[in-house]
Write a protein that holds these residues in place. Structure first.
Motif, PDB file in Angstrom:
ATOM      1  N   ASN A 174      21.948  45.461 -23.330  1.00 13.04           N
ATOM      2  CA  ASN A 174      22.068  44.740 -24.596  1.00 13.04           C
ATOM      3  C   ASN A 174      23.297  43.821 -24.628  1.00 13.04           C
ATOM      4  N   GLY A 175      24.043  43.816 -23.527  1.00 11.96           N
ATOM      5  CA  GLY A 175      25.197  42.927 -23.440  1.00 11.96           C
ATOM      6  C   GLY A 175      26.502  43.513 -23.947  1.00 11.96           C
ATOM      7  N   GLU A 176      26.530  44.805 -24.231  1.00 12.32           N
ATOM      8  CA  GLU A 176      27.730  45.432 -24.782  1.00 12.32           C
ATOM      9  C   GLU A 176      28.644  45.950 -23.671  1.00 12.32           C
ATOM     10  N   GLU A 177      28.984  45.069 -22.735  1.00 16.78           N
ATOM     11  CA  GLU A 177      29.766  45.467 -21.565  1.00 16.78           C
ATOM     12  C   GLU A 177      31.199  45.856 -21.917  1.00 16.78           C
ATOM     13  N   ASN A 178      31.672  45.426 -23.074  1.00 13.55           N
ATOM     14  CA  ASN A 178      33.034  45.795 -23.480  1.00 13.55           C
ATOM     15  C   ASN A 178      33.213  47.309 -23.552  1.00 13.55           C
ATOM     16  N   LEU A 179      32.122  48.046 -23.784  1.00 13.62           N
ATOM     17  CA  LEU A 179      32.208  49.508 -23.848  1.00 13.62           C
ATOM     18  C   LEU A 179      32.661  50.107 -22.516  1.00 13.62           C
ATOM     19  N   LEU A 180      32.397  49.412 -21.421  1.00 13.57           N
ATOM     20  CA  LEU A 180      32.766  49.918 -20.104  1.00 13.57           C
ATOM     21  C   LEU A 180      34.276  49.969 -19.907  1.00 13.57           C
ATOM     22  N   GLU A 181      35.010  49.285 -20.763  1.00 12.09           N
ATOM     23  CA  GLU A 181      36.469  49.268 -20.643  1.00 12.09           C
ATOM     24  C   GLU A 181      37.096  50.607 -21.032  1.00 12.09           C
ATOM     25  N   HIS A 182      36.312  51.507 -21.568  1.00  8.45           N
ATOM     26  CA  HIS A 182      36.835  52.826 -21.951  1.00  8.45           C
ATOM     27  C   HIS A 182      37.005  53.764 -20.754  1.00  8.45           C
ATOM     28  N   ALA A 183      36.519  53.370 -19.580  1.00  6.86           N
ATOM     29  CA  ALA A 183      36.618  54.226 -18.393  1.00  6.86           C
ATOM     30  C   ALA A 183      37.239  53.435 -17.245  1.00  6.86           C
ATOM     31  N   THR A 207      44.536  45.018   6.298  1.00  8.28           N
ATOM     32  CA  THR A 207      45.476  45.351   5.241  1.00  8.28           C
ATOM     33  C   THR A 207      44.913  46.484   4.405  1.00  8.28           C
ATOM     34  N   LYS A 208      45.710  46.964   3.456  1.00 15.21           N
ATOM     35  CA  LYS A 208      45.259  48.030   2.563  1.00 15.21           C
ATOM     36  C   LYS A 208      45.780  47.754   1.160  1.00 15.21           C
ATOM     37  N   ALA A 209      45.132  48.341   0.191  1.00 19.53           N
ATOM     38  CA  ALA A 209      45.509  48.109  -1.206  1.00 19.53           C
ATOM     39  C   ALA A 209      45.097  49.295  -2.060  1.00 19.53           C
ATOM     40  N   ILE A 210      45.797  49.465  -3.171  1.00 15.18           N
ATOM     41  CA  ILE A 210      45.373  50.384  -4.228  1.00 15.18           C
ATOM     42  C   ILE A 210      44.973  49.530  -5.420  1.00 15.18           C
ATOM     43  N   ILE A 211      43.774  49.772  -5.903  1.00 18.05           N
ATOM     44  CA  ILE A 211      43.190  48.918  -6.931  1.00 18.05           C
ATOM     45  C   ILE A 211      42.675  49.788  -8.073  1.00 18.05           C
ATOM     46  N   THR A 212      43.013  49.399  -9.295  1.00 17.37           N
ATOM     47  CA  THR A 212      42.513  50.110 -10.472  1.00 17.37           C
ATOM     48  C   THR A 212      41.587  49.191 -11.254  1.00 17.37           C
ATOM     49  N   TYR A 213      40.360  49.635 -11.411  1.00 13.35           N
ATOM     50  CA  TYR A 213      39.360  48.905 -12.197  1.00 13.35           C
ATOM     51  C   TYR A 213      39.036  49.693 -13.453  1.00 13.35           C
ATOM     52  N   ASN A 214      38.900  49.017 -14.595  1.00 11.10           N
ATOM     53  CA  ASN A 214      38.095  49.678 -15.606  1.00 11.10           C
ATOM     54  C   ASN A 214      36.644  49.360 -15.241  1.00 11.10           C
ATOM     55  N   PHE A 215      35.701  50.054 -15.841  1.00 10.24           N
ATOM     56  CA  PHE A 215      34.325  49.940 -15.358  1.00 10.24           C
ATOM     57  C   PHE A 215      33.702  48.571 -15.648  1.00 10.24           C
ATOM     58  N   ARG A 216      34.274  47.849 -16.580  1.00 11.65           N
ATOM     59  CA  ARG A 216      33.792  46.486 -16.799  1.00 11.65           C
ATOM     60  C   ARG A 216      34.218  45.587 -15.637  1.00 11.65           C
ATOM     61  N   GLY A 217      35.466  45.742 -15.192  1.00 17.02           N
ATOM     62  CA  GLY A 217      35.931  44.991 -14.035  1.00 17.02           C
ATOM     63  C   GLY A 217      35.170  45.380 -12.780  1.00 17.02           C
TER      64      GLY A 217
END
Length: 208
Positions: A46-55, A145-155
């Motif tokens: 439904n396009g409510e991807e902003n909700l994914l930012e909670h995780a 190379t290596k990296a540590i990356i933090t995503y919220n679920f929208r990202g």
């Protein structure tokens, strides 16, 4: 070799996302995982991807080339990067990613030999007192190379959308597919990729 490892993350992203969404409409969670996942997937469609930012999920990624890294860090949408610095970290034992088109061909050994020459010259500069931050200019784009990356679920969804698709370049596509696999395995669901076109052709032979 390409490796993706989860360091930390939201314990139950489906619950947190569903709970936030249901609060908006004052509806009750039925405490059923399948119903909850279906509800969240419907919100995404439904396009409510902003909700994914909670995780969120935090990943450690290694075995990618600096070339792949340059593609990856273009995605600044709901993500934080910490990358191993060639300015401070000695690269004398660096490994290299071999382009997919060269693997198994006569050019493979030549490619690695060229990388080896650059690495030898890098080490010679260090021996002569040149700073790592200057000697690194000799290193190929193929340097690992290596990296540590933090995503919220929208990202995370944005990355999968843009880089796990069939049109993406092979190395970052393999990375995005591996991230999708690792996160989906961890949580038992790929709800965050709902409706996305994801390539099912991968080549993760790693380093040669």
């Amino acid at each position: 070799m390409l490796k993706v490892k989860i360091i930390s993350g939201t314990v139950d992203p489906l619950y947190d996302i569903s709970n936030a969404a249901r609060m908006c409409t004052n509806t009750q969670d039925k405490n059923d995982i399948r119903t909850r996942e279906s509800f969240v997937r419907a919100r995404i469609r439904n396009g409510e991807e902003n909700l994914l930012e909670h995780a969120y999920v935090q990943l450690e990624i290694s075995g990618i080339s600096r070339s792949c890294l340059q593609q990856l860090v273009r995605h600044r949408f709901h993500v934080v990067y910490s990358v191993q610095s060639q300015r401070y970290v000695d690269q004398s034992n660096a490994e290299f990613v071999v382009p997919l088109s060269l693997r198994g061909t006569t050019m493979e050994s030549q490619f690695l030999a060229f990388c080896g020459v650059a690495l030898d010259n890098y080490k010679k500069l260090l021996e002569r007192g040149v700073k790592k931050e200057d000697a690194r200019y000799l290193l190929p784009e193929a340097t690992c190379t290596k990296a540590i990356i933090t995503y919220n679920f929208r990202g995370l969804r944005h990355l999968i959308r843009m880089r796990a698709c069939p049109k993406a370049q092979w190395e970052i596509r393999n990375l995005a597919q591996e991230i999708l696999r690792v996160v989906a395995d961890k949580y038992g669901t790929d709800f965050f990729a709902e409706g996305l076109e994801v390539s099912n052709t991968a080549n993760t032979k790693g380093l040669l």
